[in-house]
Design an enzyme around this catalytic site. Structure first.
Site, short mmCIF file in Angstrom:
data_model
loop_
_atom_site.label_atom_id
_atom_site.label_comp_id
_atom_site.label_asym_id
_atom_site.label_seq_id
_atom_site.Cartn_x
_atom_site.Cartn_y
_atom_site.Cartn_z
N SER A 160 34.71 39.63 48.85
CA SER A 160 33.91 40.93 49.57
C SER A 160 33.31 41.68 47.86
CB SER A 160 35.43 41.30 49.74
OG SER A 160 36.36 42.17 48.97
N LYS A 161 33.51 40.31 46.68
CA LYS A 161 32.72 41.47 45.58
C LYS A 161 32.74 42.25 45.64
CE LYS A 161 29.22 37.19 46.85
NZ LYS A 161 29.82 36.85 48.63
N ARG A 162 33.81 43.05 45.40
CA ARG A 162 34.51 44.38 44.68
C ARG A 162 33.82 43.95 43.34
NH1 ARG A 162 34.15 46.44 49.84
NH2 ARG A 162 35.75 46.36 51.19
#
Length: 275
Positions: free
Chosen positions: A96-98
């Site tokens: 999710s590449k938060r």
């Protein structure tokens, strides 16, 4: 087991560095699923792929956007729960590449690790130390930091000189020296850049790499394995999504996915070190 211990076990148990990315695009689903509700089709598709490939992989990587676009967050949670219940030795990396300020990052960490039950999460390091600490503080979970990505535009920023080295090398150095205090970090290093991968391996030591770009994106398997593997022949989680998932759009879609996974694992293993 913590995430890194679980990953080490999975590498050896499956004799595999292959990760299957779960990117459920309902427009590409096989004909047998077309009569189902879209959300239910996502879950059934994922379960079929997982059942067909579980003995061939070291990890699964669900990409949150494919679920959120269909309002299928419940099916994401159910997919991860299915893996945890039926194949608990296989780690799940939530892609999710938060990345945000510390208070928000803490909520993103809770989302990934508590709501969804993922073993690890992809994180954007752009905001710096205080944005990463809420993730790495979960010492038993993995934090997979973007370093040198596989997309063509990666060079726009990641290759910029910062103090005598490219930015991606600075990220690798910072992770290895400062952020990996719990030993739970990984780096995202694209399969399409084997020369950069070799440089990152020298900087990062034994830190594992999540490697996108194999299959549909055209990464050179021999080059990436030789550039990125550790002396023990491990250290890589090589992701393939579309090539495995959509190997067939007929009744045999799960068997076709298994065949591609078998072939991909064999290709990767051809170039691995065997101490």
């Amino acid at each position: 087991m913590n995430f890194i211990e679980k990953l080490n076990h999975a590498w050896r148990a499956s004799d595999s560095l292959l990760c299957v990315g779960l990117d459920p695009d309902v427009t590409r689903f096989p004909q047998p699923l077309h009569n189902l509700d879209r959300k239910q089709a996502i879950l059934e598709f994922n379960k079929a792929i997982i059942d067909a490939t579980h003995d061939l992989v070291c990890a699964y990587k669900p990409q949150i956007a494919y679920f959120a676009a269909e309002s299928a967050e419940a099916q994401l949670a159910q997919t991860i729960a299915y893996i945890n219940a039926h194949y608990p030795h296989i780690p799940v990396i939530l892609d999710s590449k938060r990345g945000d300020i510390g208070s928000t990052a803490a909520m993103y960490a809770a989302e990934a690790f508590e709501r969804y039950g993922a073993d690890a999460l992809t994180v954007n390091p752009y905001l710096g130390t205080d944005s990463v600490t809420p993730f790495t503080a979960h010492a038993e979970r993995g934090v997979v930091l973007l370093c040198r990505t596989s997309n063509p535009g990666a060079a726009d920023f990641q290759d910029l000189d910062v103090g005598g080295m490219p930015l991606y090398q600075k990220v690798a150095q910072t992770v290895a020296r400062h952020w990996n205090t719990h030993g739970n970090c990984m780096l995202v290093v694209g399969a399409t850049w084997p020369e950069q991968m070799a440089a990152i391996r020298k900087i990062a030591g034994d830190i594992p790499f999540l490697v996108p770009g194999v299959g549909a994106q055209g990464g050179d398997v021999e080059a990436l394995v030789k550039a990125g593997q550790r002396p023990d022949g491990l250290g890589l989680v090589i992701n393939s999504s579309r090539a495995v998932l959509y190997a067939s759009q007929r009744d045999d879609f799960a068997a076709a996915a298994r065949q591609v996974a078998l072939e991909t694992r064999a290709l990767i293993n051809r170039y691995r070190a065997r101490p």
